[in-house]
Each structure stands twice: as structure tokens, then as C-alpha cells.
Design a protein around this motif. Structure first.
Motif, PDB file in Angstrom:
ATOM      1  N   ALA B 128     -17.547 -14.408  34.503  1.00  0.00           N
ATOM      2  CA  ALA B 128     -17.765 -15.063  33.212  1.00  0.00           C
ATOM      3  C   ALA B 128     -18.133 -14.061  32.124  1.00  0.00           C
ATOM      4  O   ALA B 128     -18.087 -14.379  30.938  1.00  0.00           O
ATOM      5  N   THR B 129     -18.502 -12.822  32.516  1.00  0.00           N
ATOM      6  CA  THR B 129     -18.905 -11.827  31.522  1.00  0.00           C
ATOM      7  C   THR B 129     -17.766 -10.896  31.098  1.00  0.00           C
ATOM      8  O   THR B 129     -18.001  -9.903  30.414  1.00  0.00           O
ATOM      9  N   ILE B 130     -16.546 -11.220  31.508  1.00  0.00           N
ATOM     10  CA  ILE B 130     -15.391 -10.417  31.075  1.00  0.00           C
ATOM     11  C   ILE B 130     -15.194 -10.583  29.564  1.00  0.00           C
ATOM     12  O   ILE B 130     -15.311 -11.691  29.032  1.00  0.00           O
ATOM     13  N   ALA B 131     -14.904  -9.475  28.896  1.00  0.00           N
ATOM     14  CA  ALA B 131     -14.731  -9.511  27.439  1.00  0.00           C
ATOM     15  C   ALA B 131     -13.584 -10.463  27.072  1.00  0.00           C
ATOM     16  O   ALA B 131     -12.599 -10.577  27.803  1.00  0.00           O
ATOM     17  N   ASP B 132     -13.747 -11.126  25.928  1.00  0.00           N
ATOM     18  CA  ASP B 132     -12.726 -12.094  25.511  1.00  0.00           C
ATOM     19  C   ASP B 132     -11.537 -11.360  24.902  1.00  0.00           C
ATOM     20  O   ASP B 132     -11.610 -10.839  23.793  1.00  0.00           O
ATOM     21  N   MET B 133     -10.438 -11.334  25.647  1.00  0.00           N
ATOM     22  CA  MET B 133      -9.207 -10.740  25.115  1.00  0.00           C
ATOM     23  C   MET B 133      -8.055 -11.720  25.347  1.00  0.00           C
ATOM     24  O   MET B 133      -6.951 -11.335  25.679  1.00  0.00           O
ATOM     25  N   HIS B 134      -8.340 -13.002  25.159  1.00  0.00           N
ATOM     26  CA  HIS B 134      -7.364 -14.020  25.562  1.00  0.00           C
ATOM     27  C   HIS B 134      -6.053 -13.961  24.795  1.00  0.00           C
ATOM     28  O   HIS B 134      -5.050 -14.472  25.247  1.00  0.00           O
ATOM     29  N   TRP B 135      -6.061 -13.286  23.618  1.00  0.00           N
ATOM     30  CA  TRP B 135      -4.807 -13.173  22.857  1.00  0.00           C
ATOM     31  C   TRP B 135      -3.743 -12.421  23.651  1.00  0.00           C
ATOM     32  O   TRP B 135      -2.567 -12.567  23.418  1.00  0.00           O
ATOM     33  N   VAL B 136      -4.207 -11.613  24.621  1.00  0.00           N
ATOM     34  CA  VAL B 136      -3.269 -10.734  25.336  1.00  0.00           C
ATOM     35  C   VAL B 136      -2.265 -11.542  26.154  1.00  0.00           C
ATOM     36  O   VAL B 136      -1.116 -11.126  26.319  1.00  0.00           O
ATOM     37  N   ASP B 137      -2.688 -12.705  26.704  1.00  0.00           N
ATOM     38  CA  ASP B 137      -1.677 -13.486  27.441  1.00  0.00           C
ATOM     39  C   ASP B 137      -1.560 -14.920  26.921  1.00  0.00           C
ATOM     40  O   ASP B 137      -1.012 -15.778  27.601  1.00  0.00           O
ATOM     41  N   ASP B 138      -2.043 -15.136  25.694  1.00  0.00           N
ATOM     42  CA  ASP B 138      -1.884 -16.457  25.082  1.00  0.00           C
ATOM     43  C   ASP B 138      -0.421 -16.584  24.625  1.00  0.00           C
ATOM     44  O   ASP B 138       0.053 -15.768  23.830  1.00  0.00           O
ATOM     45  N   PRO B 139       0.303 -17.626  25.102  1.00  0.00           N
ATOM     46  CA  PRO B 139       1.726 -17.734  24.737  1.00  0.00           C
ATOM     47  C   PRO B 139       1.957 -17.982  23.245  1.00  0.00           C
ATOM     48  O   PRO B 139       3.088 -17.850  22.784  1.00  0.00           O
ATOM     49  N   ALA B 140       0.910 -18.277  22.489  1.00  0.00           N
ATOM     50  CA  ALA B 140       1.088 -18.436  21.047  1.00  0.00           C
ATOM     51  C   ALA B 140       1.193 -17.091  20.327  1.00  0.00           C
ATOM     52  O   ALA B 140       1.389 -17.045  19.107  1.00  0.00           O
ATOM     53  N   TRP B 141       1.038 -16.019  21.082  1.00  0.00           N
ATOM     54  CA  TRP B 141       1.111 -14.681  20.504  1.00  0.00           C
ATOM     55  C   TRP B 141       2.108 -13.864  21.319  1.00  0.00           C
ATOM     56  O   TRP B 141       2.270 -14.090  22.525  1.00  0.00           O
ATOM     57  N   ALA B 142       2.782 -12.881  20.679  1.00  0.00           N
ATOM     58  CA  ALA B 142       3.793 -12.074  21.374  1.00  0.00           C
ATOM     59  C   ALA B 142       3.526 -10.587  21.142  1.00  0.00           C
ATOM     60  O   ALA B 142       2.983 -10.201  20.108  1.00  0.00           O
ATOM     61  N   GLY B 143       3.965  -9.772  22.107  1.00  0.00           N
ATOM     62  CA  GLY B 143       3.812  -8.318  21.972  1.00  0.00           C
ATOM     63  C   GLY B 143       3.564  -7.687  23.319  1.00  0.00           C
ATOM     64  O   GLY B 143       2.966  -8.323  24.192  1.00  0.00           O
ATOM     65  N   GLU B 144       4.042  -6.464  23.498  1.00  0.00           N
ATOM     66  CA  GLU B 144       3.996  -5.801  24.804  1.00  0.00           C
ATOM     67  C   GLU B 144       2.944  -4.706  24.860  1.00  0.00           C
ATOM     68  O   GLU B 144       2.835  -3.899  23.932  1.00  0.00           O
ATOM     69  N   GLY B 145       2.219  -4.643  25.969  1.00  0.00           N
ATOM     70  CA  GLY B 145       1.113  -3.707  26.093  1.00  0.00           C
ATOM     71  C   GLY B 145       1.478  -2.384  26.724  1.00  0.00           C
ATOM     72  O   GLY B 145       2.488  -2.245  27.399  1.00  0.00           O
ATOM     73  N   VAL B 146       0.618  -1.426  26.486  1.00  0.00           N
ATOM     74  CA  VAL B 146       0.840  -0.046  26.903  1.00  0.00           C
ATOM     75  C   VAL B 146      -0.499   0.492  27.393  1.00  0.00           C
ATOM     76  O   VAL B 146      -1.550   0.016  26.972  1.00  0.00           O
ATOM     77  N   VAL B 147      -0.462   1.462  28.299  1.00  0.00           N
ATOM     78  CA  VAL B 147      -1.675   2.241  28.583  1.00  0.00           C
ATOM     79  C   VAL B 147      -1.365   3.708  28.314  1.00  0.00           C
ATOM     80  O   VAL B 147      -0.377   4.238  28.798  1.00  0.00           O
ATOM     81  N   THR B 148      -2.199   4.309  27.478  1.00  0.00           N
ATOM     82  CA  THR B 148      -1.991   5.700  27.086  1.00  0.00           C
ATOM     83  C   THR B 148      -3.128   6.540  27.655  1.00  0.00           C
ATOM     84  O   THR B 148      -4.296   6.246  27.379  1.00  0.00           O
ATOM     85  N   PRO B 149      -2.819   7.556  28.460  1.00  0.00           N
ATOM     86  CA  PRO B 149      -3.905   8.428  28.930  1.00  0.00           C
ATOM     87  C   PRO B 149      -4.406   9.289  27.778  1.00  0.00           C
ATOM     88  O   PRO B 149      -3.609   9.792  26.989  1.00  0.00           O
ATOM     89  N   MET B 150      -5.708   9.424  27.657  1.00  0.00           N
ATOM     90  CA  MET B 150      -6.280  10.204  26.556  1.00  0.00           C
ATOM     91  C   MET B 150      -7.310  11.176  27.120  1.00  0.00           C
ATOM     92  O   MET B 150      -8.221  10.751  27.843  1.00  0.00           O
ATOM     93  N   ALA B 151      -7.186  12.435  26.764  1.00  0.00           N
ATOM     94  CA  ALA B 151      -8.108  13.449  27.281  1.00  0.00           C
ATOM     95  C   ALA B 151      -9.328  13.566  26.386  1.00  0.00           C
ATOM     96  O   ALA B 151      -9.624  14.625  25.818  1.00  0.00           O
TER      97      ALA B 151
END
Lengths: 326, 361
Positions: B128-151
Motif C-alpha cells: 500500500a506504500t508504493i508511490a502513486d504512478m498510476h498514469w503509467v498503465d492507465d488506459p486513458a493515457w498513452a506513451g512508451e517507457g524507457v530505462v536509461t542507465p545513468m552514472a
């Protein structure tokens, strides 16, 4: 992950009597602040036995500002408890960092704890932690008599009717099989006590077709079918025999006599110290959990770190001359 | 005299971190370092994510170099087998299993299109303490995610996102303009969140926003806009930007965003080590949901922006390592980042015993 042991000079802050045979030692490691410990955890403690330094492991039963360990006085032990009981307030010793080889996993629907005698020490913290987390748990606590039930008041306060006491001295022996039979599938059993009880539990668990990973156990490598007594070890290869004293391990006796045996865990778990049995006049008292029951019955090998004998055991210490150089 | 105590961790362990995009966790073993812990991830046959310590109990060979057998991992060195709870279920050349044999299993759950991992005390892991990022898989929103390694340390990215005035200087050809650096802003905070709000009214949109607005409204040519930035930090390291532009004077500051474009740019910055991190980001839009080309174009435009940030952040990390005793100065624009750090510090304090009091000698 096993990590390097670090040793810290430590002062005994207080000694209290938990039962007639169990003493609690509050230890303050210098320069360390103690807050919490891994459940099922223990400290290794530097002790002196017959004038020689050695180490012993004792379960942690509290860690708030200091470590509290519990030590049962065992008259026929290997000398660790005798040394510990000689210590009073202000005594100095060294202790290792806390670690657990009997950790409690999370995520089970229910937890079923069994403790017998001094086996309560790792189970105690688990019971309190599980109760504080509102988990579904029960504890069967076996001892000979009521005055040997260490921590009974604290456990009763936290667990209420979820703890049952089983006093063999009053004819109320714990029925391990019945306890296990009532464990719903997919729940976890944690058991700590003498080897015969753990053997019985493992046998019953297996017979019920339950997964071995759901029954976790710890023995202190210090219990067997017979009380420790001096016994003889024959080494026919060297035409010699040595005596293992009642307060000495066979491993230590062999090494002290110059017959080097390699070992690792020293609690009968890893099997590194196994030697071949050539013959027995008497009985081998297998106290390890490395060999399966049928291997113990075959009696071809023994773990010398914890196992003993009654009478005389003849072994091959696995020592061979190096081949000649050509 | 100053003591040379070991440097304190910069991240709490008793917290949920994004470990991977859901799509990255499969029936193949995937190694990843999270909060200085080597972890191997995979999915059970019925689809549950599993995260185990990536070092065999026996001799530390990485389990990720082994293979899966059903839901269990086989070490590729001596064949020890571990189940999804990390318990050893097989050892070679013996009939029993050492009762203490296990590798650490980390709580792992799937939510908002991510696999989340709890590197700390498992008993405290409450999903229950997971940060709210529901836009990431809410079907009312679109867009593709990436992970970028950063030093760089993960906090440098949190700082970067909490203070968007840098857009004016680092991203001058895409999202930056003088207005961002000069507009007033407000910083608020709660127990586990911090927010920075900035409105820029009746300004010329920078190229990135002109492109987004053009895509939605079909406008070519110059129009002025009202631009907003709501920057939302949630512990331990989520930053969700509610950003957009609307045609100037159409009521966006009052809540009518219909004549505008809105993105939720969702970021999570997971420490890999003290000097590196996994930067998860996705731009989610609530218009032209089926426009795959726009999805790709938006992702690529932002990748170029991230590349600009990366250049600054890596150089900043190197400068910090060259001056290990240096402490940052702050400007008023840093208040949001400072709140994020304070919230993280409190979490670290909670899990670190204070140094023992020692009697004066």
C-alpha cells in the motif's frame, strides 16, 4: 550470504536468572549501538575452556541497547555454559556480529512454532514479532516442568491461548505429529529443540507428503540419543586410540591429538567433517542433520563435529601418506 | 577532531523501488543491481515476479548465470536449486539439504506497469506504500517507457527534476525558455511528498510544446500559451510531472485544460550504487491515444532531453567525486529538491541506529 565475522570487545551489563537452568546475559559491545537483531539470530562468544580460548554460539533473545543472550547450564556440556555462568556484571569478553542461520521468512498465511527446552531461544523473538505483526501463529512449547519454561510470562502476554505448554514431567508430552497434522497446506513450521524431536517432526512431515522447505529447523548440534560420556576412538591405520572427554567434541579431540580433520559449520549441517566408520563396539550417536536417517542407520560415516559414541568407534580419519617423489 | 566514519547511504532501504518495467521481467533470468544489492529477477510459470539475491549460497556464483527449472533457479556452477522463496531445494552429492541454505528473497510486486522491489526488512514491506504512478498503465493515457542507465547518484536526477529552471539552460532548444527561469513558483510538502508549482502565462511555447500542441489541435504557426508545471515528488524517488500548455487565456489556470495538451511525465530513479542509477521514465499523454508515431516521436524527443541532462549530471557526479568533502550551496529554486532529500534522510535515520554514546575518557 555468509559474511566475515567481526569481533567486538564487550562488557556484561547484567546477569539475570530466567529459570533455574537458564541465565540471561546483557552484553554491551563497545562502540556499537544495538537496535534489533535478525530473527533466529545468535552471537558467537569467545570463551575460555580449560584455559584455552574457544567460541560458542548463543541465541539472541533481545537487542535494545544491548544484546541479551540466553545460556543454559549443562553440567555435561563442552564447557561453554560453565564458563558463561562464571561471568558476573562487569565481566569482559568478545562477541561476533549478530547473524541468523535460522531466519524467519515472511509471506506465509500461518506460522506454527515448536520449541523444546532451550530451543525456545530463537523461537521466542519470532513469536513476539509475529504476534506484533498480527500474523496467524501458534506455539507449542515443551519442557520437563513448569519452572523450566523460560519467557513463559512474556509469551503468554503476547500470544494468550495461541501458546500451549507441554510438560513431560507432568505426563503432558508434546505430540509433534498431531501438531503438524493440524498445519494447513502452504503454512510454515519453525522448530527448535533436541535432535530426536526434530527427527520425529521431519519424518512425520515427509510421511504427510509436505514440502521439506515448509519445515525449518535448528538444532544446537548438542543433543543425541545418549547423554555425553567419554568414549574411545580407534585409528587402526595409526595403531592408536584416543579418548574423547564428555565435554569435548570428537573433532577437537582428533585435531588436538594431531589427526587433522577439516570442518566448517561445527553444527552437524555441512558434512565437511565426515569420516569413515570402520567398526563400532557400542553405538554411534549421530547428532548431525547432514546424513539422512537411512545413512545414519547404515552407520558408514559420521560427522565428528557433533556426533559421539558410546563405547569405542573405530574410524578412518582419511589421512594418507603423500606419494613419493620420483 | 573530525572522525572518518564510513559515508552514510544516500538511499533508504525500507522503501519500494522500481526494479524493472513489467515487460523486462520474463521467464529468462535478469540480473540487476538495486540499492547496492545484486538481484536476479524472473517470473514464475503463473506470472508472479520473483527477486532473489544474485549469489549462490554456496560460493556466490551469480544465479543469473544459471537457468530456470519450473519456478526454481538452478545455479549454473554446482547445480544447487533455489525456490522462489530463496530456499535451497537441492544440493549435489548428498541426501539432505543444509537447513540454513537459502538466498535472500526480496519482496517484489507488480503495479502501475512496473515490478517494484523492497530491498530492506521484508516484514515491513506493505504494497500500500508504493508511490502513486498510476498514469503509467492507465488506459486513458498513452506513451512508451524507457530505462536509461545513468552514472550518477540517484539524487542528482531528483534534484534535476525538482528544479526545472535548468530547462532554460540545459534544454534551450527543446523545452527551455527564459520564462521557466524567471516565473515565480511555490513549494509545498507533506510527510512523504513535495510539490513545486509554476505557471507561465501568455508565453511563446518552446519547440517541444509547440509540437505537442500542434499534434493535438492541428495548429501550425505561432500562438501564445499558458504553461504549467506541477512537479510531484513522492518518497523514495518518484517524480511525476503534470505539465502542459493551453492556448493563452482559455482558462487553464482555472482548471479548463481542454484547449491544451497535458503530459504526465512519470519518472522513478532507482539507485543502482551510490554513484549510478536506473532512470525509468515515460511520457504519458491523454490525447491521440492511438497515434503510434506520436508515441515514438515524443519518446525520442524526450530521449534527446535526457541525453542533455545526462551530460550535466555525469559531469556533476565526477566533480563531486573529485571533491568528496564538498557540501552543496542552495538557491531558493532548490527548496523542492531539499524537501525530497529531507524526506529521504528521515527514512534513512529510521533504519540506522544512532552512533553509540560513549563515555568521555
Amino acid at each position: 550470504m555468509r559474511t566475515v565475522e567481526t569481533w567486538t570487545p564487550t562488557v556484561v551489563r547484567a546477569v539475570t536468572q530466567a529459570t533455574p537452568t537458564i541465565r540471561l546475559f546483557d552484553l554491551v559491545p563497545e562502540g556499537l549501538s544495538v537496535r534489533g537483531y535478525p530473527l533466529g539470530g545468535h552471537l558467537n562468544v569467545g570463551v575460555m575452556i580449560a584455559g584455552r580460548p574457544d567460541t560458542r554460539s548463543y541465541s539472541i533473545v533481545g537487542a535494545d541497547g544491548c544484546y541479551r543472550i540466553a545460556v543454559k547450564r549443562v553440567p555435561d556440556s563442552r564447557g561453554g555454559s560453565q564458563y558463561m555462568w562464571s561471568l558476573g556484571e562487569g565481566a569482559r569478553l568478545t562477541v561476533s556480529n549478530a547473524r541468523s542461520s535460522f531466519p524467519l521468512d515472511v509471506g506465509y498465511r500461518g506460522y506454527h512454532l515448536i520449541a523444546a527446552g532451550i530451543g525456545i531461544t530463537p523461537i521466542y523473538g519470532m513469536a513476539l514479532a509475529l504476534a506484533a505483526r498480527g500474523e496467524n501463529l501458534r506455539l507449542a512449547y515443551a519442557a520437563r516442568t513448569a519452572d523450566e519454561l523460560a519467557f513463559a510470562d512474556e509469551l503468554k502476554a503476547a500470544l494468550g491461548a495461541r501458546m500451549t505448554a507441554h510438560l513431560s514431567g507432568e505426563g503432558r508430552r508434546l505430540d509433534v505429529e498431531a501438531f503438524l497434522a493440524a498445519v494447513p497446506p502452504g503454512e510454515l513450521v519453525m522448530i527448535c529443540g533436541p535432535l530426536p524431536m526434530i527427527d520425529a517432526a521431519r519424518r512425520a512431515w515427509k510421511a504427510m507428503g509436505r514440502p521439506a522447505t515448509d519445515l525449518r529447523f535448528e538444532t544446537f548440534g548438542s543433543s543425541g540419543a545418549h547423554a555425553p560420556e567419554p568414549f574411545k576412538v580407534k585409528l587402526p591405520q595409526f595403531d592408536t586410540e584416543i579418548v574423547v572427554q564428555e565435554n569435548q567434541s570428537m573433532l577437537d579431540a582428533l585435531n588436538a591429538a594431531g589427526y587433522e580433520v577439516i570442518s566448517d559449520c561445527r553444527r552437524g549441517e555441512c558434512g565437511v567433517c565426515a569420516v569413515n566408520i570402520l567398526g563400532v563396539d557400542g553405538e554411534v550417536d549421530h547428532r548431525d542433520v547432514f546424513f539422512s536417517e537411512h545413512q545414519r542407520a547404515e552407520n558408514r560415516k559420521m560427522c565428528v563435529c557433533v556426533s559421539r559414541a558410546v563405547g569405542t568407534v573405530s574410524i578412518d580419519a582419511m589421512i594418507r601418506p603423500d606419494p613419493a617423489r620420483i | 577532531m573530525q572522525s572518518s566514519a564510513p559515508r552514510r547511504r544516500s538511499f533508504p532501504l525500507n522503501a519500494w523501488y522500481v526494479a524493472a518495467w513489467s515487460r523486462e521481467v520474463t521467464r529468462a533470468l535478469m540480473p540487476r543491481t538495486i540499492c547496492d544489492k545484486k538481484i536476479v529477477m524472473y517470473r514464475t510459470e503463473d506470472g508472479k515476479p520473483v527477486a532473489l539475491e544474485d549469489a549462490c549460497w554456496h560460493r556466490l556464483a551469480p544465479l543469473s548465470k544459471g537457468w530456470l527449472e519450473g519456478d526454481q533457479v538452478v545455479c549454473g556452477y554446482h547445480g544447487l536449486v533455489f525456490n522462489a522463496q530463496g530456499r535451497c531445494t537441492h544440493m549435489p552429492s548428498q541426501e539432505t539439504i543444509n537447513p540454513s541454505a537459502c538466498v535472500r528473497a526480496f519482496p517484489a510486486v507488480e503495479k502501475h506497469g512496473f515490478v517494484w522491489l523492497w530491498p530492506g526488512e521484508p516484514a515491513l514491506a506493505d504494497p500500500a506504500t508504493i508511490a502513486d504512478m498510476h498514469w503509467v498503465d492507465d488506459p486513458a493515457w498513452a506513451g512508451e517507457g524507457v530505462v536509461t542507465p545513468m552514472a550518477c547518484n540517484y539524487r542528482l536526477i531528483v534534484d534535476n527534476l525538482m528544479d526545472l529552471t535548468h530547462e532554460t539552460f540545459v534544454h534551450k532548444t527543446s523545452i527551455g525558455n527564459a520564462a521557466v527561469a524567471e516565473a515565480p513558483f511555490e513549494v509545498t510538502h507533506g510527510e512523504r511528498t513535495a510539490q513545486l508549482t509554476r505557471w507561465m502565462l501568455d508565453i511563446e511555447p518552446p519547440p517541444f510544446w509547440a509540437f505537442q500542441l500542434g499534434s493535438k489541435l492541428g495548429i501550425a504557426g505561432k500562438v501564445n500559451v499558458d504553461r504549467w508545471q506541477y512537479i510531484n515528488f513522492e518518497a523514495p524517488a518518484s517524480v511525476v510531472l503534470d505539465v502542459g500548455v493551453a492556448l493563452a487565456g482559455t482558462g487553464a489556470p482555472q482548471g479548463d485544460r481542454s484547449k491544451g495538451v497535458n503530459l504526465r511525465i512519470c519518472h522513478f530513479i532507482t539507485p543502482e550504487t551510490e554513484r549510478s542509477c536506473h532512470f525509468f521514465w515515460v511520457l504519458r499523454r491523454n490525447f491521440k491515444l492511438d497515434d503510434a508515431e506520436l508515441t515514438v516521436a515524443t519518446r525520442e524527443r524526450n530521449a534527446a532531453i535526457v541525453a542533455e541532462d545526462r551530460e550535466v549530471l555525469l559531469a556533476q557526479q565526477q566533480a563531486m567525486e573529485a571533491a568528496p568533502d564538498a557540501v552543496f550551496y542552495n538557491l531558493n529554486i532548490d527548496a523542492g529538491a531539499m524537501w525530497a532529500r529531507r524526506i529521504q534522510e528521515r527514512m534513512i535515520d529510521d533504519e540506522t541506529p544512532p552512533p553509540a554514546l560513549r563515555a568521555a575518557e
